[in-house]
Scaffold this active site. Sequence first.
Site, PDB file in Angstrom:
ATOM      1  CB  THR A   1      -0.892   0.054   1.259  1.00 47.95           C
ATOM      2  OG1 THR A   1      -0.051  -0.133   2.405  1.00 47.95           O
ATOM      3  CG2 THR A   1      -1.965  -1.004   1.228  1.00 47.95           C
ATOM      4  CE  LYS A   2       2.316   1.556   4.654  1.00 50.59           C
ATOM      5  NZ  LYS A   2       3.043   0.804   5.643  1.00 50.59           N
TER       6      LYS A   2
END
Length: 388
Positions: A185-186
């Site tokens: 998700t980063k």
Amino acid sequence: MNQHEDFLPYNLPDISDAEIDAVVDTLRSGWLAPGPRVKAFEEDFAALAGTKHAIALDSATAGMHLALITLGIGPGDEVITTPTTFAASVNVIIHAGATPVLADVRLDDYCLDPEAVARAITPRTKAVLPVHHAGSACRMRELLSVAKEHDLRVIEDAAHGLGTYIDGRHIGAFGDATVFSFYPTKNVTTGRGGMLTTNNDDLAERCRLLALHGMSNDAWDRYTARGSWAYQVLAAGYNYTMSDFQAALGHAQFRRLDEFQRRRSDIALEFNRRFGAMPELVIPIEREGSTHAWHLYVVRLRPERLTISRDQFIVEMKERGIGTSVHFIPIHHHPYYRETFGWAPGDFPVADEAFETMMSLPLYTRMTDSAVDRVITAVEEIVRGHRT
Ligand SMILES: *Cc1c(COP(=O)(O)O)cnc(C)c1O
């Protein structure tokens, strides 16, 4: 609502052919263990962070754990962190054998309040672990000055902080160690992974040793023509290194960072422009002198101006086919920490207020302009339908 039959998730990775080719090349190369691609990724990352060292690891969690133990933090020590974070920031303190202490956040950026940190210091306090929430720069000048006054180490959780700048400098060299995450998700992903940056030679050397079982030589040194098969175990280390195909993915992603950050910032600024005009909403700030990494777009509801709760708002977004999230359920709300440390909801009133009213909207580089409009329209419709 057939027009919204495509669900718009709140997050998606952005993997181009360049990343896929880099990973495939690595798989075909015959070298998967930490090696040349890890080294190249580390070098470029250190250049961005402005540090002497960047150490690629298999998660940010591993990096924070290593930073704490290599800084000599352990049983009997207290480490101050924020309630508005992911479990990992607190778990690593517990893994090091130390005691986590929470200090409240500021409502403007959801990051540690330096004054609350100062109030939480006891004779046992050894370190502060601030989190650059959503990619918003913590008040590092104030935090570093509190730390200096009390001789505390500073370990930054920069899981959201790739792309965060303070006074023109990318974060990475402000505290004793800074740790970035490459979870899917980063802002940049390696599938799973992390990077620890520091200017401290001893700390870097110790981290490298402990990341690879405490072995004196890494695999690249042992299995290539230039190295030797022999090694010594110098500490009871961990298995925390990044593999070469993770690094190939991460390095190819990292080369696209400028493109990623431009798109993130365009989307965030468009949200700000539209939501900033609505008195029912509080938009995120980019503090003077800092650059927000826009890892997340966190908007807050003003409950006194709305007849809808945050939870119901999220339900209505979902009914319109839009995914959202909340960052984070505060640490002091979770059963384990409540039972272990005696914390309870209400203990950190600013974090509690933020939690009850905040929502993370979709923000990722692959979002099209029409997807951005769809999010804006949905939020505007829901607000219009629930004004006081
Ligand atoms: C994602 C995240 C972590 C954990 O990162 P990993 O690389 O998955 O270990 C830590 N802190 C925060 C604030 C995060 O969002």
